[in-house]
Design a protein around this motif. Structure first.
Motif, PDB file in Angstrom:
ATOM      1  N   CYS A  31      56.651  -9.976  42.269  1.00  0.00           N
ATOM      2  CA  CYS A  31      57.651 -10.659  43.090  1.00  0.00           C
ATOM      3  C   CYS A  31      59.056 -10.100  42.869  1.00  0.00           C
ATOM      4  O   CYS A  31      59.896 -10.232  43.738  1.00  0.00           O
ATOM      5  CB  CYS A  31      57.631 -12.164  42.785  1.00  0.00           C
ATOM      6  SG  CYS A  31      58.161 -12.589  41.117  1.00  0.00           S
ATOM      7  N   CYS A  67      54.345 -13.728  34.501  1.00  0.00           N
ATOM      8  CA  CYS A  67      55.615 -13.919  35.208  1.00  0.00           C
ATOM      9  C   CYS A  67      55.991 -15.394  35.211  1.00  0.00           C
ATOM     10  O   CYS A  67      55.150 -16.260  35.443  1.00  0.00           O
ATOM     11  CB  CYS A  67      55.495 -13.399  36.637  1.00  0.00           C
ATOM     12  SG  CYS A  67      56.957 -13.715  37.638  1.00  0.00           S
ATOM     13  N   CYS A  70      56.125 -16.342  39.603  1.00  0.00           N
ATOM     14  CA  CYS A  70      54.946 -16.414  40.459  1.00  0.00           C
ATOM     15  C   CYS A  70      53.653 -16.540  39.650  1.00  0.00           C
ATOM     16  O   CYS A  70      52.582 -16.745  40.224  1.00  0.00           O
ATOM     17  CB  CYS A  70      54.874 -15.179  41.364  1.00  0.00           C
ATOM     18  SG  CYS A  70      54.605 -13.634  40.475  1.00  0.00           S
TER      19      CYS A  70
HETATM   20 ZN    ZN Z   1      56.510 -12.652  39.601  1.00  0.00          ZN
END
Ligand code: ZN
Length: 74
Positions: A31, A67, A70
């Motif tokens: 992302c 992450c 996300c």
């Molecule tokens: Zn991410």
């Protein structure tokens, strides 16, 4: 002598600073917004307890990079 009333105008300069810090945190390949953080897995903690102190090596080797935005995991 009306200059003293314009001192509060300087506080508006501080507003862009949080925006810059927000953009520099994104190192996620999925992302590009969130940052990857090391997360200990259940298997790593299990090996650490069973094979202590050598299990500490397993604990660090079995860490997941996840992450914070996300949830993307490597
Ligand atoms: Zn991410």
């Amino acid at each position: 002598m009306s200059y003293q009333g314009q001192v509060t105008y300087g506080t508006q300069v501080l507003q862009p600073i949080p925006v810059i810090a927000y953009q520099s945190t994104g190192n996620c390949p999925a992302c590009g917004i969130g940052s990857l953080q090391s997360e200990m897995t259940c298997l790593g903690v299990f090996c650490c307890i069973i094979f202590f102190p050598l299990g500490l090596i397993c604990l660090f080797l079995l860490q997941d990079q996840r992450c914070s935005h996300c949830g993307y995991a490597i």
